[in-house]
Enzyme design. Structure first.
Site, PDB file in Angstrom:
ATOM      1  N   GLU A 104       0.200   4.552   0.995  1.00 15.92           N
ATOM      2  CA  GLU A 104       0.321   4.627   2.450  1.00 15.92           C
ATOM      3  C   GLU A 104       0.423   6.095   2.880  1.00 15.92           C
ATOM      4  O   GLU A 104       1.263   6.831   2.359  1.00 15.92           O
ATOM      5  CB  GLU A 104       1.572   3.867   2.905  1.00 15.92           C
ATOM      6  CG  GLU A 104       1.481   2.376   2.612  1.00 15.92           C
ATOM      7  CD  GLU A 104       2.843   1.695   2.527  1.00 15.92           C
ATOM      8  OE1 GLU A 104       3.836   2.249   3.042  1.00 15.92           O
ATOM      9  OE2 GLU A 104       2.914   0.606   1.931  1.00 15.92           O
ATOM     10  N   LEU A 114      -0.309  -1.053   4.823  1.00 14.12           N
ATOM     11  CA  LEU A 114       1.121  -1.063   4.484  1.00 14.12           C
ATOM     12  C   LEU A 114       1.392  -2.283   3.604  1.00 14.12           C
ATOM     13  O   LEU A 114       1.638  -3.364   4.114  1.00 14.12           O
ATOM     14  CB  LEU A 114       1.927  -1.128   5.789  1.00 14.12           C
ATOM     15  CG  LEU A 114       3.332  -0.555   5.756  1.00 14.12           C
ATOM     16  CD1 LEU A 114       3.859  -0.427   7.178  1.00 14.12           C
ATOM     17  CD2 LEU A 114       4.272  -1.374   4.912  1.00 14.12           C
ATOM     18  N   SER A 115       1.340  -2.119   2.303  1.00 12.62           N
ATOM     19  CA  SER A 115       1.147  -3.283   1.432  1.00 12.62           C
ATOM     20  C   SER A 115       1.528  -2.933  -0.003  1.00 12.62           C
ATOM     21  O   SER A 115       0.679  -2.797  -0.870  1.00 12.62           O
ATOM     22  CB  SER A 115      -0.347  -3.645   1.538  1.00 12.62           C
ATOM     23  OG  SER A 115      -0.632  -4.906   1.065  1.00 12.62           O
ATOM     24  N   GLU A 116       2.827  -2.799  -0.257  1.00 12.42           N
ATOM     25  CA  GLU A 116       3.254  -2.250  -1.553  1.00 12.42           C
ATOM     26  C   GLU A 116       2.775  -3.076  -2.739  1.00 12.42           C
ATOM     27  O   GLU A 116       2.360  -2.531  -3.759  1.00 12.42           O
ATOM     28  CB  GLU A 116       4.788  -2.118  -1.614  1.00 12.42           C
ATOM     29  CG  GLU A 116       5.345  -0.914  -0.865  1.00 12.42           C
ATOM     30  CD  GLU A 116       5.512  -1.155   0.624  1.00 12.42           C
ATOM     31  OE1 GLU A 116       5.312  -2.312   1.056  1.00 12.42           O
ATOM     32  OE2 GLU A 116       5.821  -0.204   1.356  1.00 12.42           O
ATOM     33  N   GLN A 132       6.262   4.920  -0.947  1.00 10.33           N
ATOM     34  CA  GLN A 132       6.926   5.982  -0.181  1.00 10.33           C
ATOM     35  C   GLN A 132       8.383   6.217  -0.581  1.00 10.33           C
ATOM     36  O   GLN A 132       8.873   7.333  -0.483  1.00 10.33           O
ATOM     37  CB  GLN A 132       6.789   5.697   1.311  1.00 10.33           C
ATOM     38  CG  GLN A 132       5.371   5.995   1.767  1.00 10.33           C
ATOM     39  CD  GLN A 132       5.164   5.864   3.252  1.00 10.33           C
ATOM     40  OE1 GLN A 132       5.960   5.236   3.952  1.00 10.33           O
ATOM     41  NE2 GLN A 132       4.086   6.436   3.751  1.00 10.33           N
ATOM     42  N   PHE A 133       9.064   5.158  -0.998  1.00  8.29           N
ATOM     43  CA  PHE A 133      10.442   5.305  -1.472  1.00  8.29           C
ATOM     44  C   PHE A 133      10.684   4.251  -2.550  1.00  8.29           C
ATOM     45  O   PHE A 133      10.152   3.141  -2.460  1.00  8.29           O
ATOM     46  CB  PHE A 133      11.449   5.129  -0.322  1.00  8.29           C
ATOM     47  CG  PHE A 133      11.359   6.222   0.701  1.00  8.29           C
ATOM     48  CD1 PHE A 133      12.086   7.396   0.552  1.00  8.29           C
ATOM     49  CD2 PHE A 133      10.524   6.091   1.793  1.00  8.29           C
ATOM     50  CE1 PHE A 133      11.983   8.424   1.475  1.00  8.29           C
ATOM     51  CE2 PHE A 133      10.408   7.118   2.729  1.00  8.29           C
ATOM     52  CZ  PHE A 133      11.143   8.286   2.576  1.00  8.29           C
ATOM     53  N   HIS A 172      15.978   4.149   1.466  1.00 13.96           N
ATOM     54  CA  HIS A 172      15.244   5.393   1.227  1.00 13.96           C
ATOM     55  C   HIS A 172      15.928   6.247   0.154  1.00 13.96           C
ATOM     56  O   HIS A 172      15.466   7.327  -0.156  1.00 13.96           O
ATOM     57  CB  HIS A 172      15.148   6.219   2.514  1.00 13.96           C
ATOM     58  CG  HIS A 172      14.217   5.641   3.541  1.00 13.96           C
ATOM     59  ND1 HIS A 172      14.384   4.401   4.092  1.00 13.96           N
ATOM     60  CD2 HIS A 172      13.104   6.161   4.124  1.00 13.96           C
ATOM     61  CE1 HIS A 172      13.424   4.183   4.973  1.00 13.96           C
ATOM     62  NE2 HIS A 172      12.640   5.236   5.015  1.00 13.96           N
TER      63      HIS A 172
END
Lengths: 320, 360
Positions: A29, A58-60, A82-83, A129
């Site tokens: 992403e 947006l699709s881990e 991202q985290f 996060h």
């Protein structure tokens, strides 16, 4: 040779691997036009194009799942989540597939996948996060878990992770992204996955740390005759380097940011207890986060171990 | 200000061969008489293999096994459209697909007997290992398709899963990703109406599974899954679209799981036997046999001869499987990472010492 922080070192590692090997692709992403939320991939979309630096939905789970398919096909995908807390939605892909593709196919298929993700506290970010759940990922054989503690090693370890045929979870300590600077040369850097290093030699106590806690452990060790081991690869981990050091120093302090119970420090303590207990002059001490959900920013300092806490533990075991 | 229809969608269903063996000449796929006979032979091989597996399981010679009875057309028809260079991502009830692609029969028995060596894919094929975790392999098919396109390989990937799989998160994430990147992948739903005890109507409130494609911006179609010709034709069109840059497709094969979920299940606990009887009339083999007989391509003598031949072939496959030497203890370590760790080596040695293994 240029002095750079960890963000720049990781960016350089990615750039060099993209240049070196057409099978390397990045996906995640905001990794493309935006250059990543921490700017880790800045400039790479412009340099290598949308086919190799892929902005995904947006699709881990699909980011990692698609990367597994790419890896099995023969590419070397580097996926960014991202985290670390956001990998939880994709754990099925990591545990049920990436880790066991080689086993399930009896060695016919490999999964040369790297999942890069920032982890740990100290940056005052929202919930999920600042997770430090590395031990959980170390309990799944087949995955490698790699955690750099400095810019030089971030570049070296990332390049090694991209080149290994095994899937790697590459945990980048968020707090160190821009904290430390060191000389990071271009080109290949010598490092071996699965090997720890002596970050600071000493004879009276062994301190084992990784990632975000390495810098604090080195600060805490100053003033003591303490040996600091940077574990670097958590799974499979280098028990021999730890055991050799403890046999010499007779004392062990393990430091991690993650919760104490079931943390990776327990594995190290158990290993030393099994194979080097007769060398110990003092009880093993763990300096860790508390057994709590990582707190929101106003309370997070209560949870993340400090250099002072580590120094206190070192002094405590030296008193024996 | 206004309120108006900004988009409307339709869902198509393809039927070519009906229960009496009659076909719609205009819709007939471009297949030779040999192909038509071959499709039937493969369905019969699938059925007899399946029956043999159930017998072996009852005799304690096979582990838990998921029967594919009733789904032969959905599997043989779709797989017949594949090329060996295409990559296949099966779920766990794809016997007919494996049989059609020429996977060694002994290895299929071997896998269901609990031996992972049964997943060793022959070199000329590209079959991903069987996926037990429902629907989680869907993103893999998308990723391999994206990788193939990146490399310029003129192939497609095909991903099989059931009606239950369409409820999983990875179905959504995978199809969404495939649509965004126009990946050359064909999603083939084996809608056999039951996910263990949960009926299709409890799986989703959507009227069809094919319509789910609409939300991802990709073509979707429902086919009579007991009509081998319709399944073949729909899959062939979708594969051609994928290989020629037209992106992904979704095919819902509407069929029926005639047997229990697996040999560990008892479907009588949750489903109406009348429903099973209704579907018996729609048997995929029966209608194809009628069709071939009407065209003078099949008769009772050929049927009997083929059944005997298949039985002999299955005898040989079972014998080969049962004669395979056991796997070694080392095998559970050898494929974890590329290299065995020092700790694994120690564990293997301990295992050898403890169990006094001499073939480890």
């Amino acid at each position: 040779m240029a002095e750079m922080n960890m963000v720049q070192a990781i960016n350089l590692a990615l750039r060099e691997e993209l240049e070196r090997d057409p099978d390397v692709v990045l996906l995640g992403e905001d990794v493309g036009r935006d250059g990543g939320v921490f700017r880790l991939t800045e400039g790479l979309y412009e340099a290598f194009g949308e086919e190799r630096v892929i902005d995904t939905p947006l699709s881990e789970s699909a980011i990692i799942g698609v990367a597994i398919g790419m890896a099995a096909y023969g590419l070397k995908p580097v996926a960014e989540i991202q985290f670390l807390g956001f990998t939880y939605g994709a754990i099925e892909q990591l545990f049920s597939h990436a880790a066991r593709l080689r086993s399930r196919s009896r060695g016919q298929l490999h999964c040369p996948l790297v999942v890069r993700t920032p982890y740990g506290g100290g940056v005052k970010a929202p919930e999920l996060h600042e997770e430090s759940s590395e031990a959980m990922f170390c309990h799944m054989p087949g995955l490698k878990v790699v955690v750099p503690g400095s810019p030089w090693y971030a570049k070296a370890l990332l390049q090694a992770s991209i080149r290994t045929p095994d899937p790697v979870l590459f945990l980048e300590p968020t707090r160190l992204y821009r904290l430390l600077r060191e000389d990071v040369p271009a080109g290949d850097l010598p490092v071996e996955l699965g090997k720890a290093r002596i970050a600071r030699p000493g004879d009276s106590v062994t301190v084992v740390a990784w990632g975000s806690m390495l810098e604090k452990s080195l600060r805490a060790a100053a003033g003591f005759d303490a040996e600091v081991i940077d574990l670097m690869t958590l799974n499979p981990f280098d028990a021999e380097t730890i055991l050799a050091s403890v046999r010499r120093t007779g004392r062990l302090v393990v430091v991690h940011e993650a919760a104490q119970t079931g943390g990776f420090g327990a594995e190290i303590a158990a290993t030393v207890a099994e194979d080097a207990i007769l060398s110990l002059k003092a009880p093993i001490r763990r300096v860790t986060g508390c057994d709590v959900i990582p707190p929101l920013p106003l309370l997070e300092d209560y949870n993340v171990p400090t250099a002072k806490q580590i120094a206190g533990a070192i002094a405590e075991v030296l008193a024996f | 200000m206004s309120k108006k229809i900004i988009a409307s969608f339709t869902v198509s269903r393809l039927e070519i061969l009906d229960e009496q063996g009659r076909t719609d000449a205009e819709l007939m796929p471009d297949l030779t008489d040999d192909d038509l006979v071959r499709l039937y032979e493969l369905m019969l091989l699938t059925r007899q293999f399946d029956q043999r597996a159930l017998h072996l399981q009852r005799e304690g010679r096979l582990g838990t096994y998921p029967s594919v009875l009733g789904q032969e057309a959905s599997q043989v028809g779709s797989a017949y459209a594949l090329q060996n260079s295409d990559w296949l991502f099966p779920a766990f009830r794809e016997l007919g697909v494996f049989v059609t692609l020429g996977y060694p029969l002994a290895e299929i028995y071997q896998y269901w007997n609990g031996d992972e060596r049964g997943l060793l894919c022959p070199e000329q094929l590209n079959i991903f290992p069987i996926c037990i975790a429902v629907g989680t392999h869907i993103p893999h098919a998308v990723g391999a398709a994206m990788a193939a396109r990146y490399r310029g390989d003129p192939i497609a990937t095909a991903c099989y899963f059931g009606d239950g799989g369409t409820s999983k998160g990875d179905f959504h994430e995978g199809l969404n990703m495939a649509g965004v990147f126009q990946a050359p992948v064909v999603f083939i739903i084996q809608n056999n109406q039951w996910a263990i005890s949960i009926s299709r109507n409890h799986q989703t409130a959507a009227e069809t599974l094919a319509q789910k494609a609409i939300a991802y911006g990709i073509p979707g179609i429902q086919v009579d899954g007991n009509d081998v010709l319709a399944v073949y034709q729909a899959t062939r069109e979708a594969l051609q679209r994928a290989r020629s840059g037209g992106g992904p497709s979704l095919i819902e094969c509407e069929t029926y799981r005639m047997a229990d979920h697996t040999t560990a299940d008892d479907a009588a606990r949750y489903r109406d036997p009348e429903e099973v009887q209704r579907w018996q009339r729609r048997d995929p083999l029966l209608r194809m046999r009628r069709f071939l007989a009407d065209r003078g391509l099949w008769d009772d003598a050929r049927q009997q001869q083929l059944e005997t031949e298949i039985d002999a072939r299955l005898d040989r496959a079972v014998a080969r499987e049962e004669a395979t030497p056991p796997a070694r203890a080392r095998d559970i370590f050898a494929y974890t990472w590329t290299e065995m760790t020092p700790r694994q080596k120690r564990q293997l040695q301990q295992l050898r010492d403890l169990r006094e293994l001499d073939h480890g």
